[in-house]
Write a protein that holds these residues in place. Structure first.
Motif, short mmCIF file in Angstrom:
data_model
loop_
_atom_site.label_atom_id
_atom_site.label_comp_id
_atom_site.label_asym_id
_atom_site.label_seq_id
_atom_site.Cartn_x
_atom_site.Cartn_y
_atom_site.Cartn_z
N VAL A 113 0.70 -1.27 -0.14
CA VAL A 113 0.05 0.16 0.00
C VAL A 113 0.92 1.30 -0.05
CG1 VAL A 113 -1.90 1.52 1.12
CG2 VAL A 113 -1.91 -1.41 1.22
N GLY A 114 1.89 1.33 0.91
CA GLY A 114 2.96 2.42 0.88
C GLY A 114 3.51 2.90 -0.50
N HIS A 117 0.61 3.96 -2.93
CA HIS A 117 -0.17 5.14 -2.69
C HIS A 117 0.89 6.35 -2.80
CE1 HIS A 117 -1.28 8.33 0.23
NE2 HIS A 117 -2.69 7.95 -0.07
N ARG A 118 2.19 6.18 -2.83
CA ARG A 118 3.52 7.28 -2.85
C ARG A 118 3.42 7.58 -4.29
NH1 ARG A 118 9.23 6.87 -3.43
NH2 ARG A 118 9.30 4.60 -3.02
N GLU A 121 0.20 9.65 -4.83
CA GLU A 121 0.35 10.91 -4.52
C GLU A 121 1.37 11.93 -5.37
OE1 GLU A 121 -0.38 14.08 -1.75
OE2 GLU A 121 -1.48 11.98 -2.20
N ARG A 132 -7.97 6.79 -6.94
CA ARG A 132 -8.68 6.27 -5.89
C ARG A 132 -7.88 4.79 -5.75
NH1 ARG A 132 -10.21 10.47 -5.19
NH2 ARG A 132 -12.15 11.17 -4.56
N PHE A 156 -4.40 0.78 7.18
CA PHE A 156 -4.43 1.75 5.94
C PHE A 156 -5.65 2.21 5.54
CE2 PHE A 156 -1.37 -1.93 6.18
CZ PHE A 156 -0.31 -1.56 6.55
N HIS A 158 -7.32 4.65 5.47
CA HIS A 158 -7.46 6.06 4.98
C HIS A 158 -7.06 6.11 3.80
CE1 HIS A 158 -3.66 5.49 7.04
NE2 HIS A 158 -3.24 6.65 6.26
N LYS A 159 -6.09 5.20 3.31
CA LYS A 159 -5.62 5.19 1.87
C LYS A 159 -6.54 4.13 0.87
CE LYS A 159 -1.14 5.91 3.29
NZ LYS A 159 0.30 5.43 3.76
#
Ligand code: HPA
Ligand code: ZN
Length: 338
Positions: A113-114, A117-118, A121, A132, A156, A158-159
């Motif tokens: 996820v990290g 998501h990075r 972003e 999304r 996680f 919120h992501k």
């Protein structure tokens, strides 16, 4: 490639991030991680992309993603997709990932996820591209395993915008996941599911009634059931259709036999998407182009499908209004009516 398609502002709603791993990146990540592959080189791997059905694809797909180990691997894969999508005028994208395919190999969910998501972003900051993230359950695994990953994903939350359901549709109907979807709904997740890709129209109805999804991924089997088509049209349930995927996995024999325009003309909210573009021979532009070249879709029909994607996405009404304006302006610049 037509200029109309190339420059059309687009929204993508059905994209498995692990399905964007091009053979070159599979080999680069294998080298970086000291993994030996079963294929001699990139072209030998690409030659294996000759599928008979969904399962023969999934076997290669799960093998390919075994090169993903670190947060940086997930970032690099996602960034490569986003760069490509940005180049194809994709303004907003809703991305699936398959957490169980990684945690079952011992990869921490934080790295998965990290890294994804990075990259999302960075695309937002660099290009204003919005996105999304949708966590998919593997339907060939048990209900218990789906509950486990849902629980595991709480840090996680919120992501993650939504929950999806993918992998082998045959033998794994929606009913198997009714309870875990109810739990996800209570946690505030938005819900979608693959249905009516290889499975029957009945799976689409069950995904709506038993899982309470708001969109159907694929859903092309709806064309076999007139009453269901009427319901999907009346309720404006979006279908995230993937034309090149359907051709590659032999859901249709030819692009000329694809039901996309039948569904569109019956008033359904059909949208164009790329599914697993590294495996199926094309990203968003190629999917729009295939509908035009193989099926005879007009620019006006493609414009309507692009507007459907804006309607079906999870942006705010204000953000959608900006995209609708830009898609319409594009149509006017090309003299295209819909
Ligand atoms: N169908 C089912 N499972 C999948 C797909 C698909 O198109 N792509 C990745 N996993
Ligand atoms: Zn899919």
């Amino acid at each position: 490639m037509s200029a109309f398609i190339n420059e059309l502002p687009k929204v993508e709603l059905h994209l498995h991030i692990e399905g964007t791993l091009e053979p070159e990146m599979v080999f680069a990540l294998a080298r970086r991680n000291g993994i030996t592959l079963d294929y001699a080189d990139e072209s030998a791997l690409r030659a294996a992309y000759d599928f008979q059905d969904l399962q023969s694809f999934l076997d290669v797909y799960y093998q390919g993603m075994q090169v993903l180990l670190t947060e940086q691997d997930f970032f690099d894969m996602t960034w490569a997709y986003l760069s490509r999508a940005h180049g194809e005028r994709v303004r907003h994208t809703e991305i699936f990932f398959d957490p169980q395919a990684h945690t079952d190999r011992g990869v921490p969910l934080a790295a998965v996820v990290g890294g994804i998501h990075r990259a999302l972003e960075q695309a937002r900051q660099q290009w204003g591209m919005s996105s999304r993230l949708i966590m998919s359950f593997l339907r060939h695994l048990s209900e218990e395993a789906a509950f486990e990953i849902l629980h595991h994903a709480e840090p996680f939350r919120h992501k993650l915008a939504g929950i999806g359901l993918d992998s082998s549709e045959k033998g794994n109907p929606p009913a198997k996941f009714a309870r875990v979807y109810a739990a996800a709904r209570e946690q505030g997740f938005r819900l979608v599911a693959h249905a009516g890709e290889e499975g029957p129209a009945r799976n689409i109805r069950d995904a709506l009634d038993l899982l309470q999804v708001e969109r159907i991924d694929h859903g092309v089997a709806a064309v076999q059931d007139g009453k269901l088509m009427q319901r999907l049209a009346r309720e404006r349930i979006p279908l995230t259709v993937c034309p090149l995927s359907n051709l590659k996995l032999k859901v249709v024999d030819t692009m000329a036999g694809h039901p996309m325009l039948t569904l569109l003309r019956a008033g359904l909210c059909v949208t164009v998407n790329s599914d697993d573009p590294a495996y199926f021979g094309g990203y968003m532009n190629a999917n729009y182009q295939a509908l035009q070249d193989g099926l005879g879709a007009t620019d006006g029909e493609l414009l309507q499908m692009a507007l459907n994607s804006v309607e079906a996405c999870w942006l705010s009404p204000e953000e959608k209004a900006v995209l609708v304006r830009d898609v319409r302006a594009h149509g006017e610049a090309f003299g295209v009516k819909h």
